[in-house]
Design a protein around this motif. Structure first.
Motif, PDB file in Angstrom:
ATOM      1  N   TRP A 614       0.853  -1.118  -0.003  1.00  0.00           N
ATOM      2  CA  TRP A 614      -0.084  -0.262   0.057  1.00  0.00           C
ATOM      3  C   TRP A 614       1.027   1.289   0.078  1.00  0.00           C
ATOM      4  O   TRP A 614       2.186   1.127   0.414  1.00  0.00           O
ATOM      5  N   LYS A 615       0.438   2.345  -0.490  1.00  0.00           N
ATOM      6  CA  LYS A 615       0.944   3.679  -0.319  1.00  0.00           C
ATOM      7  C   LYS A 615      -0.256   4.655   0.016  1.00  0.00           C
ATOM      8  O   LYS A 615      -1.345   4.625  -0.540  1.00  0.00           O
ATOM      9  N   LEU A 616       0.247   5.688   0.785  1.00  0.00           N
ATOM     10  CA  LEU A 616      -0.518   6.824   1.202  1.00  0.00           C
ATOM     11  C   LEU A 616       0.321   8.086   1.038  1.00  0.00           C
ATOM     12  O   LEU A 616       1.560   8.019   1.860  1.00  0.00           O
ATOM     13  N   GLY A 617      -0.153   8.941   0.357  1.00  0.00           N
ATOM     14  CA  GLY A 617       0.590  10.355   0.084  1.00  0.00           C
ATOM     15  C   GLY A 617      -0.548  11.523   0.532  1.00  0.00           C
ATOM     16  O   GLY A 617      -1.688  11.316   0.307  1.00  0.00           O
ATOM     17  N   ALA A 618       0.134  12.445   0.432  1.00  0.00           N
ATOM     18  CA  ALA A 618      -0.379  13.827   0.606  1.00  0.00           C
ATOM     19  C   ALA A 618       0.446  14.975  -0.036  1.00  0.00           C
ATOM     20  O   ALA A 618       1.445  15.029  -0.165  1.00  0.00           O
ATOM     21  N   ASP A 619      -0.621  15.844  -0.758  1.00  0.00           N
ATOM     22  CA  ASP A 619       0.060  17.213  -1.546  1.00  0.00           C
ATOM     23  C   ASP A 619      -0.608  18.163  -0.816  1.00  0.00           C
ATOM     24  O   ASP A 619      -2.000  18.577  -0.935  1.00  0.00           O
ATOM     25  N   TRP A 620       0.118  19.012  -0.327  1.00  0.00           N
ATOM     26  CA  TRP A 620      -0.416  20.328   0.445  1.00  0.00           C
ATOM     27  C   TRP A 620       0.336  21.695  -0.065  1.00  0.00           C
ATOM     28  O   TRP A 620       1.434  21.841   0.192  1.00  0.00           O
ATOM     29  N   HIS A 621      -0.437  22.217  -0.904  1.00  0.00           N
ATOM     30  CA  HIS A 621       0.135  23.814  -1.313  1.00  0.00           C
ATOM     31  C   HIS A 621      -0.462  24.733  -0.495  1.00  0.00           C
ATOM     32  O   HIS A 621      -1.848  24.955  -0.245  1.00  0.00           O
ATOM     33  N   ILE A 622       0.542  24.967   0.373  1.00  0.00           N
ATOM     34  CA  ILE A 622       0.098  26.218   1.269  1.00  0.00           C
ATOM     35  C   ILE A 622      -0.114  27.437   0.734  1.00  0.00           C
ATOM     36  O   ILE A 622      -1.226  28.091   0.773  1.00  0.00           O
ATOM     37  N   ILE A 623       0.753  28.057  -0.105  1.00  0.00           N
ATOM     38  CA  ILE A 623       0.555  29.135  -0.872  1.00  0.00           C
ATOM     39  C   ILE A 623       0.840  29.121  -2.225  1.00  0.00           C
ATOM     40  O   ILE A 623       1.944  28.076  -2.481  1.00  0.00           O
ATOM     41  N   ASP A 624       1.107  29.985  -3.085  1.00  0.00           N
ATOM     42  CA  ASP A 624       1.581  29.724  -4.429  1.00  0.00           C
ATOM     43  C   ASP A 624       3.251  29.709  -4.112  1.00  0.00           C
ATOM     44  O   ASP A 624       3.547  30.740  -3.581  1.00  0.00           O
ATOM     45  N   GLY A 625       3.879  28.878  -4.529  1.00  0.00           N
ATOM     46  CA  GLY A 625       5.288  29.094  -4.419  1.00  0.00           C
ATOM     47  C   GLY A 625       5.895  28.275  -2.958  1.00  0.00           C
ATOM     48  O   GLY A 625       6.982  27.955  -2.996  1.00  0.00           O
ATOM     49  N   LEU A 626       4.956  27.553  -2.481  1.00  0.00           N
ATOM     50  CA  LEU A 626       5.428  26.714  -1.217  1.00  0.00           C
ATOM     51  C   LEU A 626       4.449  25.503  -0.989  1.00  0.00           C
ATOM     52  O   LEU A 626       3.119  25.780  -0.918  1.00  0.00           O
ATOM     53  N   ARG A 627       4.931  24.397  -1.122  1.00  0.00           N
ATOM     54  CA  ARG A 627       3.998  23.116  -0.927  1.00  0.00           C
ATOM     55  C   ARG A 627       4.961  21.909  -0.071  1.00  0.00           C
ATOM     56  O   ARG A 627       6.082  22.018   0.080  1.00  0.00           O
ATOM     57  N   PHE A 628       4.110  21.221   0.542  1.00  0.00           N
ATOM     58  CA  PHE A 628       4.708  19.949   1.226  1.00  0.00           C
ATOM     59  C   PHE A 628       4.065  18.791   0.762  1.00  0.00           C
ATOM     60  O   PHE A 628       3.030  18.891   0.177  1.00  0.00           O
ATOM     61  N   ARG A 629       4.802  17.696   0.454  1.00  0.00           N
ATOM     62  CA  ARG A 629       4.091  16.586   0.091  1.00  0.00           C
ATOM     63  C   ARG A 629       4.786  15.436   0.750  1.00  0.00           C
ATOM     64  O   ARG A 629       5.818  15.396   1.482  1.00  0.00           O
TER      65      ARG A 629
END
Length: 936
Positions: A614-629
């Motif tokens: 299995w795999k679990l992932g997340a993509d979080w765009h906080i603001i334009d130009g900054l994201r966590f994944r």
């Protein structure tokens, strides 16, 4: 520091980066089909770390084979290729020690997948390795490298990641290229010529493309062709005698011409050698070292194996596709690679051979001084061509498929067939039975003859025997050398069938966006069969062979290096998988967008059982130009057919028995293990991607990863010091079973076997920075990639944990894994038609060995850092019929940096053979390449 950074990132959201930052001329992110997912199509939203590089960028910076070029990316470590040590036997080589084996993070080439346009490339050897040279290089437009576990998406083996070669399926026109290269030492010439053509047909409903590429690289057939190569070896035993790296290694017991080791009580000739034919001389010692006959300098002999294998290949590729309707599209791909490598092994190495004092070639004056009926002689004979290995591979691949739309859903069905035949020919292989007969030379009325040929029972069998004279550097006749040498053959065929079907689309939407999902199923079957005429079960017939042939107990093998014939073996696997991407937030405080990605796969092998990944992932765009994944995953790697069912193979090795202190040439017996189960990988990553608005054109990606592989399949070698200590001091039967001793306690054979034994752990950081801008209106592109991987721990019960992080050499074919690997590139357009590219690669200092239980002498045990610079100048010219061409001149290793001396423990018995430098360093030296690439 890496763990602190990871904790901060995890505390923020427990999600990671996907480093999908692009090369300066890569395809825009919105066009990327991400290899880490079947439902996320935008590189800016990928849930898994992806590094993308265009083949144009790779060829500008390093115009060699595509597989060699992508190894400049720091995420690769421990890959093998033309610089691998000569040899064809053993599990690492798989019949071809020069195959292009890609390796992510030095976790092993079997733990990452190679894909072509998102589909699994069939294995090309019995070790389940893909020789990546099968990829049609001319029409590949980019390479996507996923550095996270994706078994749930793409199936077994994707523990450390995926390398996806993406072809240009829409290519139209004519493409031609040619180049020629030569080293600064006027050797290793290489030539490459290629042509591709593509066109639409049937009014645009169909498309066809074809390519052919010829590559010829002469290699470097002797290590002595480089003045810096100084036969570095490691002496000592790592315990009572600390290990030391010495240079100019020689074997005092095996000089060229032959040395008398013993000749009876009181014999004064012992220790003298035949410096000239038939004449003994005093032996001149070099610098000696305790516990070994290996010296630095002196009159001893040494080996001179290949530095770089040669390679000649013909690569063909064709693809056609057709729109059967607005909603149904079909395609067919055919690919073939026909490649031959050539490398050279050792000269004839004779250690402690027994000869009669009545030998027909021994001068009578010397025979009279010997006090026994026999004497012992050792030498390295260089009169005949060294052992030559010529593996030829025929790799065929066919991919057929249909794809289309069913309402709002996309579907596809494909079939992949792979057929790989490896034909390995070994020239100048010593036949030990013939050697024994030829060394027993007796005087007859007709001149020297083989003793066995004078005996009635064996006269006919040895009618062609030519006696061999060892007493001098050029004393052996060509006829005698030809007699003892055989040519042996090995042919192995690996086939794979792979049927894959998938459907994907958006079943519904949330207020944050469309939910996308995919369902896929796959069936694979793989088979292997091989035939050999030099097998481990072939022993010398010792009838009337008085010396150097053992008929009972530890019997004399007919050949020292063997490859086993293997009956037809196979395994099959069924898989069902699902993946979903769910948007949760959009345009709210601290979340420009947030999406969760999940995948699961059920796998059933007919050999090793069933598994869930299995795999679990997340993509979080906080603001334009900054994201966590981020992703966390559970992955598997099933044992290979070779691990499970390979026939017993035997090679001869010269290793020290730590219990008795004896060093002897003994059989290393490789056996399979049908009781293996799949190994389990657990991976998580955390990071960020920043594209600050105050610095247009700049992007930064930072990834932390942590990988743990449990139940890891480890090929355990009984002769390794760590394993010996696990038996000698720990008494563990799992290790003692790999060491066979006689009633007197002497080792008679070492065993090598894959076992579900280890736990492998590693962690590190990947960093990528890109900048695209201009200087005075001229385009400037900069890219920096760094990999920090301080530890790769192999944890086994009862023995010291071996850490391959930041280490230059390892067991089982593990090659260098610097803890810091840096690559920087720069591209500047001087004018609209003149461009300069540069690449600089650097690695930090490394330890020579990863076993912490061994002892090194003061100031020993490390190899210095190494870096090199490459430059490329290209000029674009306009051609008739709307064509253009790029003329280029490339220099690799501009300042001719030479690799520092390095080697592994256990190499003292073969100076000039294994190692001498770290394989991640450039052993060729400054290299010039000129050529052109044209398109119409």
């Amino acid at each position: 520091m890496p763990k602190i950074l990871a904790a901060l990132m995890a505390g923020t959201s427990f999600v990671t980066l996907v480093g999908a930052a692009q090369a300066q001329d890569a395809t825009p992110a919105q066009d990327i089909i991400v290899t880490g997912s079947r439902v996320v199509k935008n590189g800016d939203n990928s849930p898994t770390p992806v590094t993308v590089v265009s083949t144009e960028s790779l060829s500008n910076l390093r115009p060699t084979s595509l597989t060699e070029s992508i190894n400049t990316l720091p995420v690769f470590s421990g890959s093998r290729g033309q610089f691998s040590n000569p040899g064809v036997s053993g599990g690492v080589s798989g019949g071809n020690g020069s195959a292009a084996q890609l390796n992510l993070r030095n976790l092993g080439g079997v733990r990452n997948l190679v894909l072509l346009d998102g589909r699994r490339v069939p294995p090309t050897s019995y070790t389940n390795i893909v020789d990546a040279d099968v990829i049609p290089q001319l029409l590949v437009k980019r390479v996507d490298t996923v550095t996270g576990g994706v078994s749930a998406v793409y199936g077994s083996d994707a523990v450390s990641g995926v390398v996806n070669f993406v072809t240009d399926t829409k290519f139209e026109g004519l493409k031609v290229q040619a180049q020629y290269g030569l080293s600064t030492y006027s050797d290793d010439p290489s030539m490459n010529a290629a042509i591709a053509w593509g066109s639409k047909f049937a009014g645009g409903r169909g498309h066809f493309e074809i390519s052919y590429e010829y590559r010829n690289d002469d290699g470097i057939m002797r290590r002595s062709q480089r003045s810096w190569y100084n036969r570095a070896v490691v002496v000592g035993n790592g315990t009572t005698i600390p290990y030391s790296l010495i240079t100019n290694g020689t074997l005092s017991a095996q000089p060229f011409g032959g040395k008398i080791i013993s000749c009876g009580t009181g014999c004064a000739l012992a220790g003298q050698y035949f410096a000239s034919n038939g004449v003994l001389s005093s032996f001149t010692n070099g610098t000696t070292y305790s516990g070994t006959t290996t010296q630095s300098g002196g009159a001893g002999g040494y080996l001179d194996m290949s530095l770089k294998a040669s390679q000649r290949s013909h690569q063909v590729y064709a693809r056609t596709d057709y729109d059967f309707s607005d909603n149904v599209h079909g395609f067919l791909t055919l690919s073939g690679n026909f490649k031959k490598n050539v490398s050279y092994g050792s000269d004839i190495s004779l250690a402690n051979y027994t000869l009669s004092t009545g030998n027909a070639f021994l001068p009578s004056a010397y025979a009279a001084q010997m006090t026994g009926s026999t004497f012992v002689l050792s030498e390295i004979n260089t009169q005949i061509e060294r052992a030559r290995f010529e593996p030829q591979t025929r790799q065929l691949m066919a991919i057929a498929g249909l794809e289309g739309k069913l309402g709002e859903y996309n579907w596809n069905v494909s079939y992949v067939y792979g057929d790989s035949r490896l034909s390995t020919t070994s020239y100048n292989t010593v036949n030990n039975q013939k050697l024994s007969a030829a060394l027993d030379a007796v005087s007859t009325a007709g001149g020297p003859a083989c003793y066995a040929a004078t005996q009635a029972a064996t006269a006919s069998a040895y009618a062609n025997c030519v006696p061999l004279n060892l007493f001098g550097p050029s004393a052996s006749s060509q006829a005698a050398l030809n007699y003892i040498m055989d040519t042996t053959h090995y042919v192995a065929t690996t086939r794979q069938h792979d049927i894959n079907a998938a459907i994907s689309g958006s079943p519904f939407s949330t207020w944050a966006g469309e939910v996308t999902a995919a369902l896929s199923g796959e069936w694979r079957a793989q088979s292997f069969i091989s035939q050999s005429d030099a097998t481990p079960s072939m022993y010398a017939d010792c009838t009337n062979l008085r010396y150097n042939c053992v008929a009972t107990g530890s019997r004399t093998l007919l050949y020292a290096g063997t490859l086993a014939s293997n009956p037809h073996v196979s395994q099959s696997v069924w898989e069902v998988a699902g993946e979903v991407n769910v948007p949760l937030l959009k345009d709210v405080a601290l979340a420009k967008s947030l999406a969760i990605n999940a995948a699961a796969r059920y796998t059933k092998y007919n050999t090793v059982g069933t598994y869930w990944t299995w795999k679990l992932g997340a993509d979080w765009h906080i603001i334009d130009g900054l994201r966590f994944r981020g992703t966390i995953s559970r992955d598997i790697r099933a044992p290979t057919l070779n691990d499970l069912f390979s026939s017993t193979a035997i090679t001869m090795v010269n290793n020290q028995d730590l219990k008795t202190g004896a060093t002897n040439l003994l059989p290393s017996v490789n056996v399979s293990n049908p009781n293996l189960t799949a190994e389990i990988g657990n991976t998580w990553t955390a990071g960020l991607v920043a594209k600050p608005s105050f610095l247009p054109g700049f992007s930064l990606a930072v990834d932390y990863y942590d990988i743990k592989v449990s139940n890891a399949i480890t090929t355990v070698q009984g002769f390794q010091p760590t394993i010996q200590q696990g038996c000698n001091t720990g008494g563990l039967s799992i290790y003692c079973n790999l060491i066979q001793r006689d009633s007197s306690g002497n080792v008679t054979a070492w065993y090598v076997q894959p076992i579900n034994l280890s736990k492998i752990t590693t962690y590190g950081l990947d960093v990528e920075a890109n900048y695209v801008g201009a200087i005075a209106g001229h385009k400037l592109a900069l890219r920096a990639l760094a990999a920090y991987q301080p530890h790769i721990r192999y944890i086994q019960p009862g023995v010291a944990t071996v850490d391959q992080g930041g280490v230059a050499f390892g067991t089982n074919g593990l090659t260098a894994s610097p803890s810091w690997r840096l690559t920087g590139t720069a591209s500047f357009n001087i004018t609209d038609t003149l461009r300069v590219d540069a690449i600089y690669r650097w690695r930090n200092a490394m330890k020579l060995w990863g076993d912490p239980s061994v002892i090194w002498a003061t100031g020993q045990g490390t190899v210095a850092p190494f870096g090199q610079l490459g430059m490329n100048i290209s000029k674009t010219v306009t051609l008739p019929h709307n064509g253009k061409a790029d003329l280029f001149f490339n220099v690799q290793n501009l300042f001719n940096a030479t690799p520092p001396a390095a080697n592994a423990p256990g190499t003292s018995t073969a100076p000039g053979g294994f190692g001498g430098f770290s394989v991640v360093d450039d052993a060729v030296g400054r290299y010039f390449t000129a050529g052109f690439r044209a398109k119409f």
